[in-house]
Scaffold this motif. Sequence first.
Motif, PDB file in Angstrom:
ATOM      1  N   LEU A 141      22.550 -49.261  14.795  1.00 55.05           N
ATOM      2  CA  LEU A 141      22.343 -48.253  13.761  1.00 55.05           C
ATOM      3  C   LEU A 141      22.825 -46.904  14.281  1.00 55.05           C
ATOM      4  O   LEU A 141      22.187 -46.286  15.124  1.00 55.05           O
ATOM      5  CB  LEU A 141      20.876 -48.181  13.354  1.00 55.05           C
ATOM      6  CG  LEU A 141      20.617 -47.246  12.168  1.00 55.05           C
ATOM      7  CD1 LEU A 141      21.151 -47.852  10.875  1.00 55.05           C
ATOM      8  CD2 LEU A 141      19.143 -46.926  12.044  1.00 55.05           C
ATOM      9  N   GLY A 193      20.822 -42.559  10.572  1.00 51.21           N
ATOM     10  CA  GLY A 193      19.901 -42.798   9.471  1.00 51.21           C
ATOM     11  C   GLY A 193      18.913 -43.909   9.736  1.00 51.21           C
ATOM     12  O   GLY A 193      18.453 -44.119  10.866  1.00 51.21           O
ATOM     13  N   THR A 194      18.596 -44.663   8.678  1.00 51.72           N
ATOM     14  CA  THR A 194      17.634 -45.755   8.761  1.00 51.72           C
ATOM     15  C   THR A 194      18.201 -46.995   8.078  1.00 51.72           C
ATOM     16  O   THR A 194      18.980 -46.906   7.137  1.00 51.72           O
ATOM     17  CB  THR A 194      16.300 -45.390   8.084  1.00 51.72           C
ATOM     18  OG1 THR A 194      16.543 -45.078   6.705  1.00 51.72           O
ATOM     19  CG2 THR A 194      15.635 -44.200   8.762  1.00 51.72           C
ATOM     20  N   LEU A 246      15.491 -50.260  11.683  1.00 50.23           N
ATOM     21  CA  LEU A 246      15.735 -49.344  12.790  1.00 50.23           C
ATOM     22  C   LEU A 246      15.821 -47.909  12.285  1.00 50.23           C
ATOM     23  O   LEU A 246      16.042 -47.662  11.096  1.00 50.23           O
ATOM     24  CB  LEU A 246      17.045 -49.716  13.497  1.00 50.23           C
ATOM     25  CG  LEU A 246      17.159 -51.135  14.043  1.00 50.23           C
ATOM     26  CD1 LEU A 246      18.597 -51.422  14.478  1.00 50.23           C
ATOM     27  CD2 LEU A 246      16.188 -51.344  15.206  1.00 50.23           C
ATOM     28  N   ALA A 247      15.660 -46.962  13.213  1.00 51.59           N
ATOM     29  CA  ALA A 247      15.831 -45.541  12.912  1.00 51.59           C
ATOM     30  C   ALA A 247      16.667 -44.918  14.020  1.00 51.59           C
ATOM     31  O   ALA A 247      16.345 -45.042  15.202  1.00 51.59           O
ATOM     32  CB  ALA A 247      14.484 -44.838  12.802  1.00 51.59           C
ATOM     33  N   ALA A 266      19.196 -38.467  12.212  1.00 48.83           N
ATOM     34  CA  ALA A 266      18.635 -38.924  10.937  1.00 48.83           C
ATOM     35  C   ALA A 266      19.591 -38.718   9.778  1.00 48.83           C
ATOM     36  O   ALA A 266      19.551 -39.462   8.789  1.00 48.83           O
ATOM     37  CB  ALA A 266      17.326 -38.185  10.660  1.00 48.83           C
ATOM     38  N   PRO A 293      18.660 -39.198   2.992  1.00 48.00           N
ATOM     39  CA  PRO A 293      18.479 -40.624   3.291  1.00 48.00           C
ATOM     40  C   PRO A 293      19.806 -41.397   3.256  1.00 48.00           C
ATOM     41  O   PRO A 293      20.502 -41.413   2.242  1.00 48.00           O
ATOM     42  CB  PRO A 293      17.528 -41.093   2.190  1.00 48.00           C
ATOM     43  CG  PRO A 293      16.775 -39.870   1.800  1.00 48.00           C
ATOM     44  CD  PRO A 293      17.768 -38.754   1.897  1.00 48.00           C
ATOM     45  N   VAL A 299      22.452 -44.589   5.629  1.00 50.48           N
ATOM     46  CA  VAL A 299      22.619 -45.599   6.677  1.00 50.48           C
ATOM     47  C   VAL A 299      24.079 -45.663   7.066  1.00 50.48           C
ATOM     48  O   VAL A 299      24.977 -45.596   6.220  1.00 50.48           O
ATOM     49  CB  VAL A 299      22.135 -46.991   6.214  1.00 50.48           C
ATOM     50  CG1 VAL A 299      22.883 -47.470   4.978  1.00 50.48           C
ATOM     51  CG2 VAL A 299      22.241 -48.014   7.341  1.00 50.48           C
ATOM     52  N   ASP A 339      17.532 -51.017   0.968  1.00 53.19           N
ATOM     53  CA  ASP A 339      16.758 -49.877   1.460  1.00 53.19           C
ATOM     54  C   ASP A 339      17.283 -48.565   0.907  1.00 53.19           C
ATOM     55  O   ASP A 339      16.571 -47.556   0.914  1.00 53.19           O
ATOM     56  CB  ASP A 339      16.820 -49.819   2.988  1.00 53.19           C
ATOM     57  CG  ASP A 339      16.222 -51.042   3.656  1.00 53.19           C
ATOM     58  OD1 ASP A 339      15.335 -51.672   3.040  1.00 53.19           O
ATOM     59  OD2 ASP A 339      16.641 -51.374   4.775  1.00 53.19           O
TER      60      ASP A 339
END
Length: 289
Positions: A159, A162-163, A167-168, A172, A176, A178, A194
């Motif tokens: 990853l 992001g998320t 996972l994170a 970030a 929001p 990925v 997600d």
Amino acid sequence: MSDATAIEMLIDPRERPVGSGTVRRLLPWRRRRMVGPFVFADVMGPETMGPGQGMDVDAHPHIGLSTVTYLLAGRAVHRDSTGAVQTIDPRAVNWMTAGGGVTHTERSHPDDRPVDAEMFGLQTWVALPAESENADARFEHSPADEIPSESGDGVSVRLAVGTGFGLAAPIAGSSPLVLAELDLRGGSVRVEPDHAERAVIAMAGDVFVDGHRLDVVQLAVIEPGSRPVVSGTGTAMVLGGEPVGHRHIWWNFVHSDREVIEDAKARWERQDFPLVPDDSEPWVPLPGS
């Protein structure tokens, strides 16, 4: 596209000149300008640059976005007007937020110019949410060994930002989102909903989305709410996130207000952007000037 898959549309790459080389561009496209906040996606390479060659992207400006560089092979040196100087190694992450204005360069590492050097990776732009479009510029970097990963039977997930996939990432992102690498070794992984919008890019090898084989450097936009399975033997990137609203795009400028882009054009023409320390010349002129 068959109803048997979760693919909403497929986007083929178009070759575009960037700096001293060419890339294969996937976003923006006339029928799909963004996927979540991702407004731009270029695949660099894979290519081998011989002795005396190298990548040189001279000083150029951005507003209203973050650039994200993720290399699968090779390395490059990033410099920007915040004072950041960072070598980008494979599977590390460079995240540069332009906000109201930043200037940067990307070049081959000097140690790589006398020898054969590989280059392969993905560069994306992320449109900033409205409250961050005019913020101060900043730079973030995550070394490769700090990127969270998860491995299963014949597949591993890294990853980058992001998320996602449980996972994170250390970075970030501005909203929001990925950005993840899938290393497929005969296994499969499900892409959960997600995030509202998602896409899969086949970077190398045989990559399948719900059994449909993607061409290499082809992007598959995923149906909202679906749970497709990505499988095969190869490398894929997953990107997406929550939409941030309509954005105007002109050259390296992204913004919700067209007048801000017009102002940025004038600022760059008179060289009124901040300079990259020790690498401000040559600089890239406005297209058409």
